[in-house]
Design a protein around this motif. Structure first.
Motif, PDB file in Angstrom:
ATOM      1  N   LEU A 142       1.536 -24.507  -7.018  1.00 52.01           N
ATOM      2  CA  LEU A 142       2.285 -23.417  -6.678  1.00 52.01           C
ATOM      3  C   LEU A 142       0.982 -22.199  -6.391  1.00 52.01           C
ATOM      4  O   LEU A 142       1.004 -21.674  -5.212  1.00 52.01           O
ATOM      5  N   ARG A 143       0.264 -22.074  -7.272  1.00 54.33           N
ATOM      6  CA  ARG A 143      -0.912 -21.078  -6.851  1.00 54.33           C
ATOM      7  C   ARG A 143      -1.633 -21.375  -5.671  1.00 54.33           C
ATOM      8  O   ARG A 143      -2.187 -20.705  -4.929  1.00 54.33           O
ATOM      9  N   GLN A 144      -1.855 -22.703  -5.227  1.00 58.15           N
ATOM     10  CA  GLN A 144      -2.744 -23.115  -4.335  1.00 58.15           C
ATOM     11  C   GLN A 144      -1.849 -22.891  -2.867  1.00 58.15           C
ATOM     12  O   GLN A 144      -2.393 -22.803  -1.668  1.00 58.15           O
ATOM     13  N   LEU A 145      -0.680 -22.936  -2.911  1.00 53.34           N
ATOM     14  CA  LEU A 145       0.266 -22.842  -2.053  1.00 53.34           C
ATOM     15  C   LEU A 145       0.753 -21.553  -1.452  1.00 53.34           C
ATOM     16  O   LEU A 145       1.535 -21.330  -0.452  1.00 53.34           O
ATOM     17  N   ASP A 188      -0.719 -19.037  -0.308  1.00 58.38           N
ATOM     18  CA  ASP A 188      -1.137 -18.717   0.785  1.00 58.38           C
ATOM     19  C   ASP A 188      -0.568 -19.419   2.289  1.00 58.38           C
ATOM     20  O   ASP A 188      -1.010 -19.117   3.227  1.00 58.38           O
ATOM     21  N   GLY A 189       0.256 -20.247   1.926  1.00 54.03           N
ATOM     22  CA  GLY A 189       0.634 -21.246   2.964  1.00 54.03           C
ATOM     23  C   GLY A 189       0.579 -22.743   2.719  1.00 54.03           C
ATOM     24  O   GLY A 189       0.164 -23.192   1.534  1.00 54.03           O
ATOM     25  N   GLU A 190       0.997 -23.414   3.361  1.00 53.22           N
ATOM     26  CA  GLU A 190       1.086 -25.049   3.437  1.00 53.22           C
ATOM     27  C   GLU A 190      -0.276 -25.577   3.319  1.00 53.22           C
ATOM     28  O   GLU A 190      -1.447 -24.880   3.696  1.00 53.22           O
ATOM     29  N   ARG A 191      -0.255 -26.677   2.488  1.00 55.33           N
ATOM     30  CA  ARG A 191      -1.537 -27.265   2.529  1.00 55.33           C
ATOM     31  C   ARG A 191      -1.273 -28.694   2.526  1.00 55.33           C
ATOM     32  O   ARG A 191      -0.025 -29.377   1.933  1.00 55.33           O
ATOM     33  N   CYS A 192      -2.331 -29.644   2.823  1.00 56.18           N
ATOM     34  CA  CYS A 192      -2.148 -31.143   2.917  1.00 56.18           C
ATOM     35  C   CYS A 192      -2.435 -31.768   1.728  1.00 56.18           C
ATOM     36  O   CYS A 192      -3.261 -31.067   0.768  1.00 56.18           O
ATOM     37  N   VAL A 193      -1.870 -32.979   1.291  1.00 53.68           N
ATOM     38  CA  VAL A 193      -1.965 -33.529   0.064  1.00 53.68           C
ATOM     39  C   VAL A 193      -3.650 -33.602  -0.071  1.00 53.68           C
ATOM     40  O   VAL A 193      -4.186 -33.576  -1.395  1.00 53.68           O
ATOM     41  N   CYS A 194      -4.127 -34.238   0.891  1.00 53.41           N
ATOM     42  CA  CYS A 194      -5.672 -34.244   0.773  1.00 53.41           C
ATOM     43  C   CYS A 194      -6.447 -33.221   0.380  1.00 53.41           C
ATOM     44  O   CYS A 194      -7.468 -33.283  -0.421  1.00 53.41           O
ATOM     45  N   GLU A 195      -6.007 -32.003   0.800  1.00 50.70           N
ATOM     46  CA  GLU A 195      -6.617 -30.695   0.402  1.00 50.70           C
ATOM     47  C   GLU A 195      -6.540 -30.396  -1.098  1.00 50.70           C
ATOM     48  O   GLU A 195      -7.328 -30.132  -1.827  1.00 50.70           O
ATOM     49  N   TRP A 210      -0.467 -38.040   6.928  1.00 45.36           N
ATOM     50  CA  TRP A 210      -0.385 -36.835   5.696  1.00 45.36           C
ATOM     51  C   TRP A 210       0.868 -36.113   5.843  1.00 45.36           C
ATOM     52  O   TRP A 210       1.461 -36.028   6.600  1.00 45.36           O
ATOM     53  N   VAL A 211       0.961 -35.858   4.467  1.00 43.65           N
ATOM     54  CA  VAL A 211       2.066 -34.868   4.154  1.00 43.65           C
ATOM     55  C   VAL A 211       1.676 -33.482   3.698  1.00 43.65           C
ATOM     56  O   VAL A 211       0.744 -33.367   2.945  1.00 43.65           O
ATOM     57  N   TYR A 212       2.395 -32.616   4.343  1.00 44.97           N
ATOM     58  CA  TYR A 212       1.944 -31.089   4.091  1.00 44.97           C
ATOM     59  C   TYR A 212       2.957 -30.366   3.374  1.00 44.97           C
ATOM     60  O   TYR A 212       4.166 -30.730   3.666  1.00 44.97           O
ATOM     61  N   TYR A 213       2.750 -29.637   1.988  1.00 48.52           N
ATOM     62  CA  TYR A 213       3.623 -29.014   1.242  1.00 48.52           C
ATOM     63  C   TYR A 213       3.350 -27.452   1.344  1.00 48.52           C
ATOM     64  O   TYR A 213       2.318 -27.069   1.779  1.00 48.52           O
TER      65      TYR A 213
END
Length: 112
Positions: free
Chosen positions: A28-31, A33-40, A73-76
């Motif tokens: 959650l902390r990483q998200l 600022d917006g969506e992120r890819c699983v690879c990130e 890729w899936v973005y969350y």
């Protein structure tokens, strides 16, 4: 919201369970600022994709996250409605709110 969020205990429990893990809170902390890819996320959190996928799935199933697929890729991203619900439930649980809503006072104890 006209009815208490606490009346749907199953939904409330799923939301809070989805947050009851250090890895999930780190996601959650990483998200924020917006969506992120699983690879990130695997790189940032130094976690295996299978472990991360398990946590992402749990959070998605609880409604905390929204996903979208782009190619392989899936973005969350965080579901703002879920956070609003969690915040509202937490507000309902504040002792001062419960007392005000139900007209209780300390002197009104059950054993008085």
């Amino acid at each position: 919201m006209s009815t208490s969020l606490l009346t749907d205990l199953s939904r409330t429990a799923r939301l809070f369970h989805a947050l009851a893990d250090e890895t999930r809170l780190a996601i959650l902390r990483q998200l924020v600022d917006g969506e992120r890819c699983v690879c990130e996320l695997t790189g940032i959190l130094d976690a295996a994709q299978s472990r991360l996928s398990f946590h992402l799935r749990a959070m998605k199933d609880a409604g905390v996250l929204i996903d979208r697929r782009q190619g392989r890729w899936v973005y969350y991203q965080i579901n703002p409605e879920a956070l609003e619900t969690i915040s509202a439930v937490a507000a309902e649980l504040k002792p001062a709110n419960a007392q005000a809503q139900h007209g209780w006072t300390v002197a009104d104890g059950c054993c008085g």
